[in-house]
Write an enzyme that holds these catalytic residues in place. Sequence first.
Site, PDB file in Angstrom:
ATOM      1  N   GLN A  71       2.198  -0.222  -4.575  1.00 39.65           N
ATOM      2  CA  GLN A  71       1.412  -0.305  -3.355  1.00 39.65           C
ATOM      3  C   GLN A  71       0.772  -1.680  -3.169  1.00 39.65           C
ATOM      4  OE1 GLN A  71      -0.576   3.901  -4.039  1.00 39.65           O
ATOM      5  NE2 GLN A  71      -0.741   3.340  -1.887  1.00 39.65           N
ATOM      6  N   HIS A  72       0.238  -1.889  -1.964  1.00 36.46           N
ATOM      7  CA  HIS A  72      -0.658  -2.990  -1.603  1.00 36.46           C
ATOM      8  C   HIS A  72      -0.002  -4.355  -1.417  1.00 36.46           C
ATOM      9  CE1 HIS A  72      -3.809  -0.200  -2.573  1.00 36.46           C
ATOM     10  NE2 HIS A  72      -3.667  -0.319  -3.863  1.00 36.46           N
ATOM     11  N   ASP A 232       3.786   4.414  -4.829  1.00 37.17           N
ATOM     12  CA  ASP A 232       4.202   4.966  -6.119  1.00 37.17           C
ATOM     13  C   ASP A 232       3.371   6.170  -6.543  1.00 37.17           C
ATOM     14  OD1 ASP A 232       1.960   3.375  -6.516  1.00 37.17           O
ATOM     15  OD2 ASP A 232       2.865   2.130  -8.068  1.00 37.17           O
TER      16      ASP A 232
END
EC number: 2.7.1.17
Length: 473
Positions: A71-72, A232
Amino acid sequence: MPLVTGVDSSTQSCKVVVCDADSGEVVRSGSAPHPPGTEVPPAAWLEAFGAAARAAGGLDDVSAASVGAQQHGMVCLDRDGAVVRDALLWNDTRSATAADRLVADFGGAEQWAAAVGVVPVAAFTAAKLRWLADTEPGHADATAAVCLPHDWLTWRLGGGRLDALVTDRSDASGTGYFSAASGEYRTDILELALRGRRPALPRVLGPAASVPVRIDDGPLRRGTLLGAGAGDNAGAALGLDARPGDCIVSLGTSGVVSAVTATAPRDPSGIVAGFADATGHQLPLVCTLNGAPVLAATARMLGADLEEFARLALAAPAGAEGLVLVPFFSGERSPNLPNATGALQGVTGANLTRENIARAAVEGLLCSLRFCLDAIAAQGTAVERILVVGGGGRSAAVRAIAPAVFGRDVDFPADGEYVARGAARQAAWALRGDGPAPAWPRPTAESCSAAPTPAVYDRYRAAAERVLDRPAT
């Protein structure tokens, strides 16, 4: 027998599983490494996926696929779809100061929690975009679209123009400019992060939605359905068949605690992030920067392999005779201390033994995760079952000590690529196209018990507060 593919494009590698769409049985699998570092060319993810697909025997026979990923991360594309600069990953902390300024510019932490359910720290895409605007304004000017690692990989596998970019609620909710509660982007926050610029964002798909593969030269054949994908942690929750009341503790590179619930949290402290899951529920989540590598680093310092390290930890008494390790080895995100370092406290001439150091490392790591679990519970999320996954959960010491630190039984599911399995389950859902998620069997798990050791957690909290340089409460 229709086949589906699930992909886990994680920080360190790409894993691919091919599953029976009806039963969830893994038919074959493959993997390939990603390059190291916190700044990576996205093309490396596509190359690794191709290698993992070949290792899995090819994907010409699959009917649907879906991508779960870290992520991110910040992926910036120009108007032609070219990558503007290497992607910044979630664990790149250069945007820590930018995050602080962005929080202040929006009116403070309470305003953020109310608007989008998160308070940005260095990991979040919004903070990285503010860093880009302030540090690399030319790259910010060239950015026509912003997406996440799983969005980019799905787009490259499917083909199409920039307007073909898609994402899902779970991954979008980790950007800082999407509200999991409302299911809407906050483009005003995106514009604030980029100091007036407003690039395009991926279209948000529902959990059973899909787009087709439109190209002939990729690892997937034309016409294969591509599911919405997932972050995830949401992918792992789907792969584990986590339900309301289930709390997942992941001990990988980082430590992550998340729980499935119907209620979106709003935590102005920023500890609990109000993320979405991959099914339509909420997934309040707390992430630490320090996971299983804490155990590996301590074992290395002791000159022990991981098996010997676990034996040493279990040879020491609960509480390590007063020795306490605060495991902020790589800074920390929960609490937000990007420049912090670890601390070994309570040292005496009598308790400084290899056994006690090993025990303190295991207890300190687990206590840092207990702190995360308590923060989620304080937001009104029921925690009825704890599941520990990830490489750190294989340690005999973790299995023996976790129930004592958490104060309740802990389930350890059998080893499995749960992010990839969750992505495959989502692909099967996309293949069906409606209704609830496919009812694949829940993974088997070993349940571990131990007498609770509340004093261990109390000492850890006091030690962590000293690192924070404020009185314990």
